[in-house]
Design a protein around this motif. Structure first.
Motif, PDB file in Angstrom:
ATOM      1  N   GLU A  51       0.846  -1.182   0.000  1.00  0.00           N
ATOM      2  CA  GLU A  51       0.000   0.000   0.000  1.00  0.00           C
ATOM      3  C   GLU A  51       0.891   1.245   0.000  1.00  0.00           C
ATOM      4  OE1 GLU A  51      -2.862   0.076   3.099  1.00  0.00           O
ATOM      5  OE2 GLU A  51      -3.796  -1.839   2.529  1.00  0.00           O
ATOM      6  N   VAL A  52       0.671   2.136  -0.964  1.00  0.00           N
ATOM      7  CA  VAL A  52       1.448   3.368  -1.091  1.00  0.00           C
ATOM      8  C   VAL A  52       0.512   4.538  -0.836  1.00  0.00           C
ATOM      9  CG1 VAL A  52       2.893   4.775  -2.597  1.00  0.00           C
ATOM     10  CG2 VAL A  52       2.982   2.274  -2.768  1.00  0.00           C
ATOM     11  N   GLU A  53       0.876   5.388   0.150  1.00  0.00           N
ATOM     12  CA  GLU A  53       0.019   6.499   0.546  1.00  0.00           C
ATOM     13  C   GLU A  53       0.768   7.822   0.371  1.00  0.00           C
ATOM     14  OE1 GLU A  53      -2.127   3.876   4.116  1.00  0.00           O
ATOM     15  OE2 GLU A  53      -1.042   5.726   4.581  1.00  0.00           O
ATOM     16  N   GLY A  54       0.033   8.866   0.018  1.00  0.00           N
ATOM     17  CA  GLY A  54       0.620  10.188  -0.140  1.00  0.00           C
ATOM     18  C   GLY A  54      -0.134  10.983  -1.187  1.00  0.00           C
ATOM     19  N   THR A  55       0.200  12.267  -1.277  1.00  0.00           N
ATOM     20  CA  THR A  55      -0.355  13.133  -2.315  1.00  0.00           C
ATOM     21  C   THR A  55       0.671  13.218  -3.433  1.00  0.00           C
ATOM     22  OG1 THR A  55      -1.559  14.420  -0.663  1.00  0.00           O
ATOM     23  CG2 THR A  55      -1.270  15.423  -2.818  1.00  0.00           C
ATOM     24  N   PHE A  56       0.380  12.550  -4.530  1.00  0.00           N
ATOM     25  CA  PHE A  56       1.376  12.387  -5.586  1.00  0.00           C
ATOM     26  C   PHE A  56       1.149  13.391  -6.711  1.00  0.00           C
ATOM     27  CE2 PHE A  56       3.268   8.780  -3.765  1.00  0.00           C
ATOM     28  CZ  PHE A  56       2.257   8.039  -3.169  1.00  0.00           C
ATOM     29  N   VAL A 113      11.104  12.852  -3.652  1.00  0.00           N
ATOM     30  CA  VAL A 113      10.665  12.279  -2.376  1.00  0.00           C
ATOM     31  C   VAL A 113      11.426  12.974  -1.256  1.00  0.00           C
ATOM     32  CG1 VAL A 113      10.590  10.224  -0.927  1.00  0.00           C
ATOM     33  CG2 VAL A 113      10.031  10.056  -3.356  1.00  0.00           C
ATOM     34  N   ASP A 114      10.686  13.651  -0.381  1.00  0.00           N
ATOM     35  CA  ASP A 114      11.299  14.345   0.749  1.00  0.00           C
ATOM     36  C   ASP A 114      11.471  13.397   1.930  1.00  0.00           C
ATOM     37  OD1 ASP A 114      12.250  16.162   2.551  1.00  0.00           O
ATOM     38  OD2 ASP A 114      10.455  17.386   2.651  1.00  0.00           O
ATOM     39  N   ARG A 115      10.396  12.738   2.330  1.00  0.00           N
ATOM     40  CA  ARG A 115      10.441  11.802   3.460  1.00  0.00           C
ATOM     41  C   ARG A 115       9.586  10.585   3.138  1.00  0.00           C
ATOM     42  NH1 ARG A 115       9.177  16.605   5.488  1.00  0.00           N
ATOM     43  NH2 ARG A 115       7.031  15.961   5.928  1.00  0.00           N
ATOM     44  N   ALA A 116       9.959   9.459   3.744  1.00  0.00           N
ATOM     45  CA  ALA A 116       9.179   8.233   3.580  1.00  0.00           C
ATOM     46  C   ALA A 116       9.110   7.503   4.914  1.00  0.00           C
ATOM     47  CB  ALA A 116       9.792   7.337   2.509  1.00  0.00           C
ATOM     48  N   LYS A 117       7.972   6.890   5.175  1.00  0.00           N
ATOM     49  CA  LYS A 117       7.785   6.028   6.339  1.00  0.00           C
ATOM     50  C   LYS A 117       7.341   4.663   5.844  1.00  0.00           C
ATOM     51  CE  LYS A 117       6.550   9.682   9.637  1.00  0.00           C
ATOM     52  NZ  LYS A 117       5.524  10.160  10.591  1.00  0.00           N
ATOM     53  N   VAL A 118       7.975   3.615   6.365  1.00  0.00           N
ATOM     54  CA  VAL A 118       7.680   2.260   5.929  1.00  0.00           C
ATOM     55  C   VAL A 118       7.290   1.441   7.144  1.00  0.00           C
ATOM     56  CG1 VAL A 118       8.568   0.211   4.749  1.00  0.00           C
ATOM     57  CG2 VAL A 118       9.344   2.483   4.045  1.00  0.00           C
ATOM     58  N   GLY A 119       6.177   0.718   7.035  1.00  0.00           N
ATOM     59  CA  GLY A 119       5.705  -0.086   8.158  1.00  0.00           C
ATOM     60  C   GLY A 119       5.015  -1.362   7.695  1.00  0.00           C
ATOM     61  N   ARG A 120       4.694  -2.231   8.658  1.00  0.00           N
ATOM     62  CA  ARG A 120       4.025  -3.495   8.390  1.00  0.00           C
ATOM     63  C   ARG A 120       2.588  -3.464   8.905  1.00  0.00           C
ATOM     64  NH1 ARG A 120       8.798  -4.923  11.109  1.00  0.00           N
ATOM     65  NH2 ARG A 120      10.393  -5.977   9.853  1.00  0.00           N
ATOM     66  N   ARG A 173       4.437   5.360   3.191  1.00  0.00           N
ATOM     67  CA  ARG A 173       3.847   6.709   3.190  1.00  0.00           C
ATOM     68  C   ARG A 173       4.894   7.694   2.692  1.00  0.00           C
ATOM     69  NH1 ARG A 173       2.061   4.268   7.945  1.00  0.00           N
ATOM     70  NH2 ARG A 173      -0.214   3.999   8.065  1.00  0.00           N
ATOM     71  N   VAL A 174       4.541   8.478   1.695  1.00  0.00           N
ATOM     72  CA  VAL A 174       5.500   9.340   1.005  1.00  0.00           C
ATOM     73  C   VAL A 174       5.081  10.799   1.123  1.00  0.00           C
ATOM     74  CG1 VAL A 174       6.497   9.935  -1.234  1.00  0.00           C
ATOM     75  CG2 VAL A 174       6.190   7.536  -0.608  1.00  0.00           C
ATOM     76  N   THR A 175       6.057  11.671   1.422  1.00  0.00           N
ATOM     77  CA  THR A 175       5.864  13.122   1.387  1.00  0.00           C
ATOM     78  C   THR A 175       6.797  13.684   0.323  1.00  0.00           C
ATOM     79  OG1 THR A 175       5.345  13.180   3.752  1.00  0.00           O
ATOM     80  CG2 THR A 175       5.956  15.268   2.698  1.00  0.00           C
ATOM     81  N   GLU A 176       6.237  14.413  -0.629  1.00  0.00           N
ATOM     82  CA  GLU A 176       7.045  14.972  -1.708  1.00  0.00           C
ATOM     83  C   GLU A 176       7.697  16.296  -1.299  1.00  0.00           C
ATOM     84  OE1 GLU A 176       4.862  15.451  -5.289  1.00  0.00           O
ATOM     85  OE2 GLU A 176       4.606  13.300  -5.644  1.00  0.00           O
ATOM     86  N   HIS A 177       8.791  16.614  -1.969  1.00  0.00           N
ATOM     87  CA  HIS A 177       9.407  17.934  -1.822  1.00  0.00           C
ATOM     88  C   HIS A 177       8.459  19.014  -2.358  1.00  0.00           C
ATOM     89  CE1 HIS A 177      13.492  16.979  -0.525  1.00  0.00           C
ATOM     90  NE2 HIS A 177      13.501  15.975  -1.367  1.00  0.00           N
ATOM     91  N   GLN A 178       8.518  20.168  -1.747  1.00  0.00           N
ATOM     92  CA  GLN A 178       7.819  21.336  -2.275  1.00  0.00           C
ATOM     93  C   GLN A 178       8.870  22.265  -2.885  1.00  0.00           C
ATOM     94  OE1 GLN A 178       5.206  23.229   0.556  1.00  0.00           O
ATOM     95  NE2 GLN A 178       4.561  21.277   1.422  1.00  0.00           N
ATOM     96  N   ALA A 179       8.830  22.397  -4.186  1.00  0.00           N
ATOM     97  CA  ALA A 179       9.813  23.233  -4.880  1.00  0.00           C
ATOM     98  C   ALA A 179       9.539  24.704  -4.591  1.00  0.00           C
ATOM     99  CB  ALA A 179       9.762  22.970  -6.381  1.00  0.00           C
TER     100      ALA A 179
END
Length: 270
Positions: free
Chosen positions: A63-68, A106-113, A122-128
């Motif tokens: 499962e991949v979560e975030g605002t892409f 990709v600014d930050r990522a969290k990985v879990g089970r 869970r992915v947070t993108e960079h804001q240019a």
């Protein structure tokens, strides 16, 4: 008779004292404990290994979560695919997170089970916040996160400087951005050259020369004196030179307006 009996009893008493001691109950308990503990440890280890074999099942769901906007879930899936060979319990979550964070944007990522067989990313993108030099991008913290970007992003201001000065230039930009908005001005480019001299270019093409010293004082002079003075004729300005002890110089595109009084200045050029 009596003498012989007495001698026999004394001999038996000495023989009794010479006998080896029998194994008492305390020693027997210790021996049993010493034998039981290793057996119990082996059994526990075997049970743990068996439980791991049963519980450490393959990962079947991702499962991949975030605002892409700039990163796609397909890129995330490709980044973690090679690390899913391990079972659900033995996955190296830190290594998977590093793989995801190595992707552009990709600014930050969290990985879990999530039991029993799901990996969640869970992915947070960079804001240019700005362009950097020819094709780099800076985020809102002034960090260079992308180089050789194929997109131009013309809506972002352009910042430039020698390698390693990204944060300094970004901090200067963030410090003046609000003042520019208050003066109803936009920024096209902010530049730090190899000699440590600063200049900015406004949205209308006007060049503001700031020099190497007293930057804060010169910025204040521009916003408090220059911008209000030249507001009505700013479109005719080619450059404003603030490299003076007090005052400034103005270069005009087609000659100065007749009603604009000259501004006295003492040359500094620093």
């Amino acid at each position: 008779m009596f003498g012989r009996k007495a001698n026999r009893r004394r001999t038996e008493s000495r023989l009794a004292r010479a006998k080896l001691p029998t194994l008492g109950s305390r020693w027997a308990r210790r021996l049993r404990t010493a034998v039981v503990l290793p057996i119990t440890g082996v059994a526990s280890y075997g049970a743990l290994e068996g439980a791991l074999l049963v519980l450490d099942r393959p990962v079947r769901n991702l499962e991949v979560e975030g605002t892409f906007q700039r990163v796609s879930p397909i890129q995330i899936e490709a980044a973690v695919a090679d690390g899913l060979d391990a079972g659900f319990l033995t996955l190296d979550l830190s290594a998977l997170r590093e793989r995801v964070e190595a992707l552009d944007w990709v600014d930050r990522a969290k990985v879990g089970r999530r039991w029993p067989d799901t990996l969640i990313v869970r992915v947070t993108e960079h804001q240019a916040a700005a362009r950097w030099n020819e094709s780099g991008l800076l985020n809102v913290r002034g960090e260079l996160f992308a180089e050789g970007s194929p997109h131009a992003f013309p809506e972002l201001p352009s910042l430039a400087g020698p390698p390693g000065t990204e944060r300094d230039v970004a901090r200067r930009y963030l410090a003046v951005r609000g003042k520019l908005a208050e003066a109803n001005l936009s920024l096209e480019r902010l530049e730090l050259d190899e000699r440590g001299s600063w200049r900015l270019v406004l949205g209308g093409g006007q060049e503001i020369r700031l020099g190497r010293r007293d930057l804060d004082e010169r910025f204040y002079r521009f916003f408090d004196v220059v911008a209000p003075t030249l507001a009505a004729d700013l479109r005719r300005v080619e450059y404003v030179d603030l490299r003076y002890t007090n005052g400034f110089a103005v270069g005009w595109r087609d000659g100065p307006p007749e009603n604009l009084a000259a501004v006295a200045a003492v040359p500094d050029r620093g």
